[in-house]
Design a protein around this motif. Structure first.
Motif, PDB file in Angstrom:
ATOM      1  N   PHE A  31     -18.811  -3.565 135.239  1.00 12.71           N
ATOM      2  CA  PHE A  31     -17.492  -3.589 134.593  1.00 12.71           C
ATOM      3  C   PHE A  31     -16.964  -2.183 134.354  1.00 12.71           C
ATOM      4  N   ALA A  32     -17.797  -1.310 133.807  1.00 14.50           N
ATOM      5  CA  ALA A  32     -17.347   0.041 133.480  1.00 14.50           C
ATOM      6  C   ALA A  32     -16.975   0.825 134.735  1.00 14.50           C
ATOM      7  N   LYS A  33     -17.770   0.696 135.773  1.00 16.54           N
ATOM      8  CA  LYS A  33     -17.453   1.406 137.012  1.00 16.54           C
ATOM      9  C   LYS A  33     -16.162   0.878 137.614  1.00 16.54           C
ATOM     10  N   ARG A  34     -15.996  -0.433 137.569  1.00 14.23           N
ATOM     11  CA  ARG A  34     -14.820  -1.043 138.175  1.00 14.23           C
ATOM     12  C   ARG A  34     -13.533  -0.616 137.478  1.00 14.23           C
ATOM     13  N   HIS A  35     -13.557  -0.586 136.152  1.00 18.95           N
ATOM     14  CA  HIS A  35     -12.324  -0.367 135.397  1.00 18.95           C
ATOM     15  C   HIS A  35     -12.131   1.052 134.883  1.00 18.95           C
ATOM     16  N   LEU A  36     -13.206   1.820 134.751  1.00 20.75           N
ATOM     17  CA  LEU A  36     -13.089   3.132 134.130  1.00 20.75           C
ATOM     18  C   LEU A  36     -13.480   4.288 135.050  1.00 20.75           C
ATOM     19  N   ILE A  37     -14.526   4.127 135.824  1.00 14.62           N
ATOM     20  CA  ILE A  37     -15.050   5.259 136.591  1.00 14.62           C
ATOM     21  C   ILE A  37     -14.488   5.316 138.005  1.00 14.62           C
ATOM     22  N   ASN A  38     -14.598   4.220 138.761  1.00 15.79           N
ATOM     23  CA  ASN A  38     -14.165   4.235 140.156  1.00 15.79           C
ATOM     24  C   ASN A  38     -12.716   4.688 140.349  1.00 15.79           C
ATOM     25  N   PRO A  39     -11.759   4.167 139.564  1.00 20.06           N
ATOM     26  CA  PRO A  39     -10.369   4.589 139.796  1.00 20.06           C
ATOM     27  C   PRO A  39     -10.175   6.096 139.630  1.00 20.06           C
ATOM     28  N   VAL A  40     -10.884   6.695 138.679  1.00 21.77           N
ATOM     29  CA  VAL A  40     -10.733   8.136 138.459  1.00 21.77           C
ATOM     30  C   VAL A  40     -11.399   8.922 139.590  1.00 21.77           C
ATOM     31  N   LEU A  41     -12.596   8.509 139.986  1.00 24.62           N
ATOM     32  CA  LEU A  41     -13.272   9.188 141.094  1.00 24.62           C
ATOM     33  C   LEU A  41     -12.402   9.174 142.350  1.00 24.62           C
ATOM     34  N   LEU A  42     -11.861   8.016 142.677  1.00 23.74           N
ATOM     35  CA  LEU A  42     -11.054   7.896 143.891  1.00 23.74           C
ATOM     36  C   LEU A  42      -9.772   8.722 143.791  1.00 23.74           C
TER      37      LEU A  42
END
Length: 259
Positions: A31-42
């Motif tokens: 959940f955290a990667k999907r909503h918080l981390i991945n969008p910022v990394l990309l």
């Protein structure tokens, strides 16, 4: 006296992660990667088409696969048998041209082959890896050393000021912490993370010849929090406080890393 954990200890711990836990993180992490981390990394990486990207500590390879879907030429490095094997299995089943290398990030081999242009990767991503490594500085050095001059280094960590946000919010309705400046272990379900102050990461980054481009402290979208509240008590805390710190920096000069 309790002995200090080694990097080999950490690798053994993470190697116990069961397959069902890996499968539960398909296709884009938890959940955290999907909503918080991945969008910022990309967003920080930008257009990755034809970019040579190292996914340093790639785990079971979900982010490597996301990058490959976007046209990147990806190399993933992972030390554990369980996660490396899973990533290779996914690549065999659905080939995306990802090259996986099993190696300890602190002892990174030469990853360039005769077909590589230039003298390093265009970008290195190290997501939620550094907090899991007891002796982490050699890993950060390896990431920066793998970059071409001008290349982008992007890493994410648990936010050192708000690491155990969900736990304390559930108990107190607010965040509480009693220690920040010292380094200490944080036991997890299968392994251990390590707290370090923000200054430790940023000072090491500067010492390695990197210029800071951006720091992000993502908060959860209130609408997403409302939808998740029924099954995730305390998730509203992610709206008000950042549980993760994401850093983008450029390698702007060569350096001679210490042993």
């Amino acid at each position: 006296m309790t002995s200090q954990p080694t990097n080999e200890d950490a690798i053994r711990q993470w190697n116990t992660l069961p397959r069902e836990a890996l499968e539960a993180m398909e296709p884009d992490g938890d959940f955290a990667k999907r909503h918080l981390i991945n969008p910022v990394l990309l967003r920080m990486l930008g257009d990755v088409r034809d970019q040579r990207i190292l996914d340093a500590g790639c785990g079971h390879g979900y982010f490597s696969r996301m990058l490959a879907e976007r046209g990147a030429r990806v190399t993933g490095v992972e030390p554990t048998d369980a996660m490396f094997g899973y990533a290779r299995e996914k690549e065999r089943a659905h080939p995306q041209g990802i090259r996986y290398v099993q190696a300890d990030l602190t002892r990174l081999p030469d990853l360039h082959d005769v077909h590589d242009e230039g003298d390093g990767f265009d970008a290195v991503v190290c997501s939620m890896v550094l907090p899991a490594i007891p002796d982490w500085r050699p890993a950060m050095r390896a990431c920066v050393r793998a970059l071409r001059p001008g290349g982008l280094f992007v890493f994410s960590v648990n936010h050192p000021a708000f690491e155990q946000l969900l736990t304390t919010w559930r108990e107190h309705g607010a965040y509480r912490t009693r220690r920040y400046l010292e380094e200490y272990a944080i036991p997890l379900t299968y392994a251990t993370d390590f707290h370090r102050p923000i200054s430790a990461y940023l000072n090491e980054l500067a010492a390695l010849g990197c210029r800071l481009r951006e720091i992000a402290e993502p908060g959860l979208d209130p609408d997403v929090a409302r939808e998740a509240a029924a099954t995730a008590s305390g998730i509203e805390s992610y709206v008000h406080l950042p549980n993760f710190l994401i850093v983008a920096a450029e390698r702007y000069r060569r350096f001679t890393p210490t042993p």
